[in-house]
Enzyme design. Sequence first.
Site, mmCIF file in Angstrom:
data_model
loop_
_atom_site.group_PDB
_atom_site.id
_atom_site.type_symbol
_atom_site.label_atom_id
_atom_site.label_comp_id
_atom_site.label_asym_id
_atom_site.label_seq_id
_atom_site.Cartn_x
_atom_site.Cartn_y
_atom_site.Cartn_z
ATOM 1 N N GLN A 82 0.817 -1.209 0.000
ATOM 2 C CA GLN A 82 0.000 0.000 0.000
ATOM 3 C C GLN A 82 0.858 1.269 0.000
ATOM 4 O O GLN A 82 0.479 2.300 0.557
ATOM 5 C CB GLN A 82 -0.945 -0.006 1.204
ATOM 6 C CG GLN A 82 -2.016 -1.076 1.146
ATOM 7 C CD GLN A 82 -3.044 -0.806 0.061
ATOM 8 O OE1 GLN A 82 -3.169 0.308 -0.455
ATOM 9 N NE2 GLN A 82 -3.810 -1.830 -0.306
ATOM 10 N N SER A 83 1.997 1.206 -0.647
ATOM 11 C CA SER A 83 2.938 2.333 -0.659
ATOM 12 C C SER A 83 2.384 3.570 -1.355
ATOM 13 O O SER A 83 1.955 3.513 -2.515
ATOM 14 C CB SER A 83 4.228 1.892 -1.365
ATOM 15 O OG SER A 83 5.039 2.992 -1.692
#
Length: 325
Positions: A82-83
Amino acid sequence: MATALASLTAMPRVILAPHPTPIDSLTRLRAALGPDCPSLYMKRDDLLSFGMGGNKVRKLQTVLADAAADGADTLITCGGLQSNHCRATAAAGAALGKRVVLVVNGVRQERPTGNALLDQLFGADVRYASSREERTAMMQAVAGEETEAGRRPFVIPLGASTPIGAAGFALGIQELLVAGLRPDVILHSSSSGGTQAGLIAGCALFGLKARIIGVSADESSASLAAVVRGLVEALAGRLGGSHAALGADRDVVVDDRFVGDGYGIPTEESREALTLVARHEGIVLDPVYTAKAMAGLVERIRRDSFSVSETVLFWHTGGQVGLFA
């Protein structure tokens, strides 16, 4: 210092977000925190006008100018599933017509959510690593594959936290001065070090004597402070200024008391901070970075770490997409 500042302002950039972000006065939050609360403001980089915003956009504007000068047609970077950085890089690739390969640690989602959904929407090629430690080697392997395929890859380190990335963030200090705000304290979330290094260098170069406080999202204060100091020193070399001119002789303040059980794991304090800001200001923080940073700010106000006469700026670094992961 004048030479270094001129080098900074003349640095090539790929303009992704041409508009300065708002600075909001947090009057209702200030009232909720009591009569001894200092003046509170928020720099709204969650509203940067590109790719769902966030601090990574500022860093990418300078880093991608280097990629363009290198003739790159493929961008390779890494992060968690989920960067925010991976999402911003994917958006930049879409806008610039470049192929993007993301190396993320995590398990492929059957139905992508949050940033993983946006990575897909922006057209990135996502590769999955089994751990954070595997990412760097995997990026180099991907770069080799891309070169063999006749492309020109450009590898962007985690978070675009390089000296050039820090320079992109340093330029953001100019927006405060144009807006007429000279805070005594700037508090923000700190993780890979580039944002904090940029704030320190930017304040030194633009003559703003604000104390910079980074609230760690994962690393220990000692290790993160060393990374930040190294980035500032390297940026000084790039800009042709002394270490002192860029603030490398200043204390690097990193508060690691709000990490809790680890990266991306909410704490009782971060949940309270996220709710407090939402219900008093209608502003959304994110659960990984800014909620923990705001928890650090609230705790300092409650124990009277600031004078009521001071002006404190919270730099919202974005990431609210994480609420929908």
